[in-house]
Design a protein around this motif. Structure first.
Motif, PDB file in Angstrom:
ATOM      1  N   THR A 113     -14.556  18.123 -10.402  1.00 32.15           N
ATOM      2  CA  THR A 113     -14.994  17.084 -11.437  1.00 32.15           C
ATOM      3  C   THR A 113     -14.574  15.701 -10.753  1.00 32.15           C
ATOM      4  OG1 THR A 113     -13.110  17.564 -12.845  1.00 32.15           O
ATOM      5  CG2 THR A 113     -15.016  18.227 -13.700  1.00 32.15           C
ATOM      6  N   ARG A 114     -15.566  14.794 -10.755  1.00 33.58           N
ATOM      7  CA  ARG A 114     -15.030  13.513 -10.267  1.00 33.58           C
ATOM      8  C   ARG A 114     -15.855  12.463 -10.765  1.00 33.58           C
ATOM      9  NH1 ARG A 114     -17.262  14.493  -4.754  1.00 33.58           N
ATOM     10  NH2 ARG A 114     -15.336  15.737  -4.607  1.00 33.58           N
ATOM     11  N   GLU A 129     -10.522  12.654  -9.529  1.00 33.09           N
ATOM     12  CA  GLU A 129     -11.034  13.896  -9.121  1.00 33.09           C
ATOM     13  C   GLU A 129      -9.909  15.213  -9.505  1.00 33.09           C
ATOM     14  OE1 GLU A 129     -12.778  14.853  -5.120  1.00 33.09           O
ATOM     15  OE2 GLU A 129     -11.058  16.027  -5.123  1.00 33.09           O
ATOM     16  N   LYS A 130     -10.692  16.116 -10.062  1.00 32.17           N
ATOM     17  CA  LYS A 130      -9.737  17.537 -10.470  1.00 32.17           C
ATOM     18  C   LYS A 130     -10.476  18.694  -9.884  1.00 32.17           C
ATOM     19  CE  LYS A 130      -6.330  15.552 -12.932  1.00 32.17           C
ATOM     20  NZ  LYS A 130      -5.024  15.620 -12.447  1.00 32.17           N
ATOM     21  N   LYS A 131      -9.749  19.514  -9.462  1.00 38.76           N
ATOM     22  CA  LYS A 131     -10.226  20.455  -9.095  1.00 38.76           C
ATOM     23  C   LYS A 131      -9.804  21.800  -9.646  1.00 38.76           C
ATOM     24  CE  LYS A 131     -11.121  22.251  -4.197  1.00 38.76           C
ATOM     25  NZ  LYS A 131     -10.755  22.261  -3.046  1.00 38.76           N
ATOM     26  N   ARG A 132     -10.792  22.667 -10.251  1.00 39.22           N
ATOM     27  CA  ARG A 132     -10.410  23.903 -10.804  1.00 39.22           C
ATOM     28  C   ARG A 132     -10.767  25.168  -9.706  1.00 39.22           C
ATOM     29  NH1 ARG A 132     -11.210  20.152 -13.892  1.00 39.22           N
ATOM     30  NH2 ARG A 132      -9.919  19.961 -15.742  1.00 39.22           N
ATOM     31  N   THR A 136     -11.011  18.581 -21.824  1.00 33.28           N
ATOM     32  CA  THR A 136     -10.595  17.912 -21.087  1.00 33.28           C
ATOM     33  C   THR A 136     -11.421  16.505 -20.957  1.00 33.28           C
ATOM     34  OG1 THR A 136     -10.013  19.700 -19.272  1.00 33.28           O
ATOM     35  CG2 THR A 136      -9.880  17.165 -18.625  1.00 33.28           C
ATOM     36  N   TYR A 145     -10.751  12.342 -21.030  1.00 33.29           N
ATOM     37  CA  TYR A 145     -11.507  11.381 -20.109  1.00 33.29           C
ATOM     38  C   TYR A 145     -12.271  10.294 -20.670  1.00 33.29           C
ATOM     39  CZ  TYR A 145     -10.259  15.145 -16.462  1.00 33.29           C
ATOM     40  OH  TYR A 145      -9.869  16.175 -15.740  1.00 33.29           O
TER      41      TYR A 145
END
Length: 129
Positions: free
Chosen positions: A37-38, A72-75, A100, A104
């Motif tokens: 997600t960015r 940016e978050k990475k799962r 989440t 945000y």
């Protein structure tokens, strides 16, 4: 790593959260499942007025970070079977949308994130001297 944009969501604070699929096949019918997600967060002068004497100024922040910061978050999950891959990815997306993204979407999220990134840069600069 190849990324494919799969969805964009306009948040209540007018930021756009982008969802990318960065999954790939690894071995023996197994997959590395990755959701990124960015969002681009513009650094705006009005975010940094009336901050108090201890806070950084807009010019200091832009000088260190530029006028746009990327959040940016990475799962990720590894060794997921082909049969479960789509369900796992959907579960990851749904989790972001239901939990989440509420954080945000907050009006103060952009400013807090920008200040957090600025602090990281400032701390790194101080420790590297």
């Amino acid at each position: 790593m190849e990324e494919k944009l799969i969805e964009t969501v306009l948040l209540e604070n007018n930021l756009t959260l982008n969802f990318y699929d960065a999954s790939r096949k690894i071995a023996g019918g197994r997959y590395y499942v990755a959701l990124i997600t960015r969002m681009d967060i513009p650094v705006k002068p009005e975010m940094f007025t009336n901050n108090g004497a201890e806070a950084a100024t807009y010019d200091e922040i832009v000088g260190a970070t530029g006028d746009m910061i990327v959040f940016e978050k990475k799962r990720e999950r590894n060794f997921i079977s082909a049969a479960d891959k789509d369900a796992v990815f959907k579960e990851m997306c749904d989790s972001v949308l239901t939990h989440t993204s509420l954080y945000y979407s907050r009006e103060d999220f952009p400013k807090k994130f920008i200040l957090s990134e600025y602090k990281k840069i400032a701390d790194h600069y101080v420790t590297s001297q």
